[in-house]
Structures are given as C-alpha cells and as structure tokens.
Design an enzyme around this catalytic site. Structure first.
Site, PDB file in Angstrom:
ATOM      1  CG  ASP A  35      -2.145   0.845   1.110  1.00  0.00           C
ATOM      2  OD1 ASP A  35      -3.250   0.265   1.159  1.00  0.00           O
ATOM      3  OD2 ASP A  35      -2.035   2.082   0.947  1.00  0.00           O
ATOM      4  CG  ASP A  61       2.149   4.080  -7.531  1.00  0.00           C
ATOM      5  OD1 ASP A  61       1.021   3.566  -7.689  1.00  0.00           O
ATOM      6  OD2 ASP A  61       2.538   5.070  -8.173  1.00  0.00           O
ATOM      7  CB  VAL A  62      -0.803  -1.092  -7.347  1.00  0.00           C
ATOM      8  CG1 VAL A  62      -0.772  -1.734  -5.974  1.00  0.00           C
ATOM      9  CG2 VAL A  62      -1.947  -0.099  -7.471  1.00  0.00           C
ATOM     10  CB  SER A 141     -17.271  -1.215  -8.079  1.00  0.00           C
ATOM     11  OG  SER A 141     -18.303  -0.276  -7.875  1.00  0.00           O
ATOM     12  CE1 TYR A 153     -13.496   2.816  -7.851  1.00  0.00           C
ATOM     13  CE2 TYR A 153     -15.845   2.684  -8.340  1.00  0.00           C
ATOM     14  CZ  TYR A 153     -14.750   2.280  -7.598  1.00  0.00           C
ATOM     15  OH  TYR A 153     -14.904   1.339  -6.584  1.00  0.00           O
ATOM     16  CE  LYS A 157     -12.408  -0.682  -8.703  1.00  0.00           C
ATOM     17  NZ  LYS A 157     -11.587  -1.653  -7.962  1.00  0.00           N
ATOM     18  CB  THR A 188     -14.065   2.117   2.984  1.00  0.00           C
ATOM     19  OG1 THR A 188     -14.499   2.470   1.660  1.00  0.00           O
ATOM     20  CG2 THR A 188     -14.455   0.677   3.268  1.00  0.00           C
TER      21      THR A 188
HETATM   22  N1  LIG Z   1     -16.220   0.636  -0.182  1.00  0.00           N
HETATM   23  C1  LIG Z   1     -17.126   0.267  -1.068  1.00  0.00           C
HETATM   24  O1  LIG Z   1     -18.342   0.447  -0.852  1.00  0.00           O
HETATM   25  C2  LIG Z   1     -16.707  -0.392  -2.351  1.00  0.00           C
HETATM   26  C3  LIG Z   1     -17.705  -0.765  -3.260  1.00  0.00           C
HETATM   27  C4  LIG Z   1     -17.332  -1.409  -4.438  1.00  0.00           C
HETATM   28  C5  LIG Z   1     -15.990  -1.689  -4.694  1.00  0.00           C
HETATM   29  N2  LIG Z   1     -15.047  -1.305  -3.814  1.00  0.00           N
HETATM   30  C6  LIG Z   1     -13.657  -1.638  -4.128  1.00  0.00           C
HETATM   31  O2  LIG Z   1     -13.052  -2.210  -2.987  1.00  0.00           O
HETATM   32  C7  LIG Z   1     -11.648  -1.938  -2.983  1.00  0.00           C
HETATM   33  C8  LIG Z   1     -11.247  -1.363  -1.627  1.00  0.00           C
HETATM   34  O3  LIG Z   1     -11.903  -0.098  -1.495  1.00  0.00           O
HETATM   35  P1  LIG Z   1     -12.098   0.607  -0.087  1.00  0.00           P
HETATM   36  O4  LIG Z   1     -13.498   1.077  -0.045  1.00  0.00           O
HETATM   37  O5  LIG Z   1     -11.571  -0.248   0.998  1.00  0.00           O
HETATM   38  O6  LIG Z   1     -11.180   1.906  -0.306  1.00  0.00           O
HETATM   39  P2  LIG Z   1     -10.123   2.609   0.658  1.00  0.00           P
HETATM   40  O7  LIG Z   1      -9.877   3.934   0.040  1.00  0.00           O
HETATM   41  O8  LIG Z   1     -10.575   2.538   2.069  1.00  0.00           O
HETATM   42  O9  LIG Z   1      -8.835   1.675   0.506  1.00  0.00           O
HETATM   43  C9  LIG Z   1      -8.083   1.650  -0.693  1.00  0.00           C
HETATM   44  C10 LIG Z   1      -6.638   1.358  -0.324  1.00  0.00           C
HETATM   45  O10 LIG Z   1      -5.864   1.360  -1.533  1.00  0.00           O
HETATM   46  C11 LIG Z   1      -4.661   2.065  -1.291  1.00  0.00           C
HETATM   47  N3  LIG Z   1      -4.154   2.588  -2.564  1.00  0.00           N
HETATM   48  C12 LIG Z   1      -4.750   3.468  -3.393  1.00  0.00           C
HETATM   49  N4  LIG Z   1      -3.971   3.714  -4.452  1.00  0.00           N
HETATM   50  C13 LIG Z   1      -2.851   2.967  -4.308  1.00  0.00           C
HETATM   51  C14 LIG Z   1      -1.674   2.784  -5.084  1.00  0.00           C
HETATM   52  N5  LIG Z   1      -1.480   3.432  -6.238  1.00  0.00           N
HETATM   53  N6  LIG Z   1      -0.736   1.933  -4.631  1.00  0.00           N
HETATM   54  C15 LIG Z   1      -0.908   1.274  -3.471  1.00  0.00           C
HETATM   55  N7  LIG Z   1      -2.002   1.401  -2.680  1.00  0.00           N
HETATM   56  C16 LIG Z   1      -2.963   2.245  -3.100  1.00  0.00           C
HETATM   57  C17 LIG Z   1      -5.053   3.182  -0.332  1.00  0.00           C
HETATM   58  O11 LIG Z   1      -3.935   3.725   0.328  1.00  0.00           O
HETATM   59  C18 LIG Z   1      -6.007   2.432   0.582  1.00  0.00           C
HETATM   60  O12 LIG Z   1      -5.324   1.803   1.651  1.00  0.00           O
HETATM   61  C19 LIG Z   1     -11.412  -0.994  -4.157  1.00  0.00           C
HETATM   62  O13 LIG Z   1     -10.925  -1.743  -5.250  1.00  0.00           O
HETATM   63  C20 LIG Z   1     -12.785  -0.443  -4.457  1.00  0.00           C
HETATM   64  O14 LIG Z   1     -12.905  -0.051  -5.808  1.00  0.00           O
HETATM   65  C21 LIG Z   1     -15.368  -0.657  -2.654  1.00  0.00           C
END
Ligand SMILES: NC(=O)c1ccc[n+]([C@@H]2O[C@H](COP(=O)([O-])OP(=O)(O)OC[C@H]3O[C@@H](n4cnc5c(N)ncnc54)[C@H](O)[C@@H]3O)[C@@H](O)[C@H]2O)c1
Length: 242
Positions: A35, A61-62, A141, A153, A157, A188
């Site tokens: 992360d 950084d992914v 998503s 986004y 997805k 989140t």
């Molecule tokens: N929360 C929701 O309701 C929801 C719904 C559908 C899909 N998602 C998907 O679930 C996954 C997790 O989302 P979340 O809600 O926990 O978000 P979040 O923002 O809480 O967590 C995302 C994490 O990714 C890390 N990150 C972002 N860019 C990065 C990079 N370039 N390199 C390394 N790390 C990086 C951030 O630091 C963070 O820790 C995502 O793929 C999101 O699209 C979430």
C-alpha cells in the site's frame, strides 16, 4: 485450520483490504500489505501482530511496475513465495461530467485500478502456477455498469471483469483460481466523503444497511482458501441484494 501460505493484499492498509488482511490472518496466512499509505499500513500491521500474525508492510504504488517488482523481492525475502493475491488497491477519482473529466484523472484512475491489478497479478501468477497452487481475488464494483460523474472509475471496474476471466482461463488448470468480488456499499474512506448524511442514515440498499468490511472479507477468505475448489473466473456480488 488452513495451510501456512503467504498472502499479498494490495490496498491492505485501509477499508476492505485491511479487513481482508485481518481475516486472512485468522486463516493462518502470513500477510504482506502492499500500500502507499505507510501510516495506515503500520497501524494495520500492529493490529495483525496483536493477533500474532506474521505480517509485513511494503510501500508500493501499484501503478508502477518497478515498485511492484521491488515489493515482490522484499516479500519473498521476508515471507517466501506469494500464494495468494488480493487486489484491493484503488482510487475513486474526482466527480466530473464526461466532458469535464481531466485526461490526467482518466490516466491516473486507470493506472491504479486497472493496470495495477493487471501488473500485480502478472507478477505473481507464474510462480503460483509453477508451484501448482494459487488464489487471486480482484475487486470490481457495481459502478462497472456505468456511474454518472465517475467515468474513469466505472471503466476501470468494468475492466476488472475481463482481467479476472483471462487470468482464470489461462491459469485455472495449473491450480490458480482467480475471481472477483463486487462489494455493494461499505463506509470506507473511499465512499465516506462522497455520501451525504441522509444517505448514510437511509442507505439505498435492499438489505437496508451498509456492508461491514468484514462481510466482504469473509467472501475473500473463502475464495482464497483451500475450501474453494471449483470457483474460478467468477464475479461474486457482496452487495446486500443490490
Ligand atoms: N467501499 C465500497 O463500498 C466499495 C464498493 C465497491 C468496490 N469497492 C472496491 O473495494 C476496494 C477497496 O476499497 P475501499 O473502499 O476499501 O477503499 P479505501 O480507500 O478505504 O482503501 C483503498 C486502499 O488502496 C490504497 N491505494 C490506493 N492507491 C494505491 C496505489 N497506487 N498503490 C498502493 N495502494 C494504493 C489506499 O492507500 C487504501 O489503503 C477498491 O478496489 C474499491 O474499488 C469498494
């Protein structure tokens, strides 16, 4: 009790990735959090250590192949080869109409969400196949069907689905099962800032509430487990009925 295996969770410092890291540690996995949020990753590692899990945070950084390659080397050195990959890292980008979405924003969101998932998977899948066992879980998503004002986004997805299917098609016969989860709404960091208070009180979800990150993590735990013996190439909704 599951076998001791090494699980990499991109985006594992926060939110759904963090919940997946904690849940996979309960399955006796050794955890590497990849992360770019170093402070949050440190907190999650401390939590994992309190639960006596062997865990490592790598600043990644992914969207950068070099950063991912360095992370794999560090992870192999400290924990061993990677058996499980959970691609949770993503960014949501800025809200803007299709005509006003800046090109840099398009590039940035696709680089992290789509290219990041592809690169991380590509990096570890060969080793999994050579050892004859692996599990990959990607995060899509409901936005993949189209979301006004978040076009990069949504596109990123949507692209997760063919990535998931392509890796599954090519590697399932060699013991690597690849799936995606499609969470509904969880409060989140990614969504909190965007959801009005009224929606928080009254979520537009059939089940009548937001997801707990642990509810999504439970599905990730199954998909990455030895108990998953026949699911590959699928997209699993965890969305409270939509
Ligand atoms: N929360 C929701 O309701 C929801 C719904 C559908 C899909 N998602 C998907 O679930 C996954 C997790 O989302 P979340 O809600 O926990 O978000 P979040 O923002 O809480 O967590 C995302 C994490 O990714 C890390 N990150 C972002 N860019 C990065 C990079 N370039 N390199 C390394 N790390 C990086 C951030 O630091 C963070 O820790 C995502 O793929 C999101 O699209 C979430």
């Amino acid at each position: 009790m599951s076998a001791r295996r090494v699980a990499v969770i991109t985006g594992g410092a926060n939110g759904l990735g963090r919940a997946a890291a904690l849940r996979l540690a309960e399955e006796d996995r050794e955890i590497a959090i990849w992360d770019w949020d170093a402070a949050a990753a440190k907190r999650t590692i401390a939590e994992l250590n309190r639960h006596e899990a062997k865990a490592l945070a790598v600043h990644v950084d992914v969207a950068s192949p070099e950063s991912l390659e360095a992370a794999l080397t560090t992870t192999r050195d400290f924990l061993g080869p990677v058996d499980i990959l959970v691609n949770a890292a993503a960014i949501i980008g800025v809200d803007a109409s299709v005509l006003e979405t800046p090109l840099e924003e398009w590039d940035r969101v696709l680089a992290v969400n789509l290219t990041g998932t592809y690169l991380a998977s590509r990096l570890v899948v060969g080793g999994m196949a050579e050892r004859g066992w692996g599990r990959i879980v990607n995060f899509t998503s409901g936005a993949r069907h189209g979301t006004p004002a978040l076009i990069p986004y949504a596109v990123s997805k949507a692209g997760i689905v063919p990535i998931t299917r392509a890796f599954a098609r090519e590697f399932t016969s060699r013991g690597v099962l690849v799936n995606a989860v499609q969470p509904g709404r969880a409060l989140t960091n990614m969504v909190l800032s965007r959801v009005p208070e009224e929606t928080v009180r009254n979520p537009p979800v059939a089940i009548g509430r937001y997801a707990d990150p642990e509810e999504v993590a439970e599905v990730v735990a199954f998909l990455t487990s030895e108990r998953n013996t026949y699911m590959s190439g699928g997209v699993v909704p965890v969305d409270g009925g939509g």
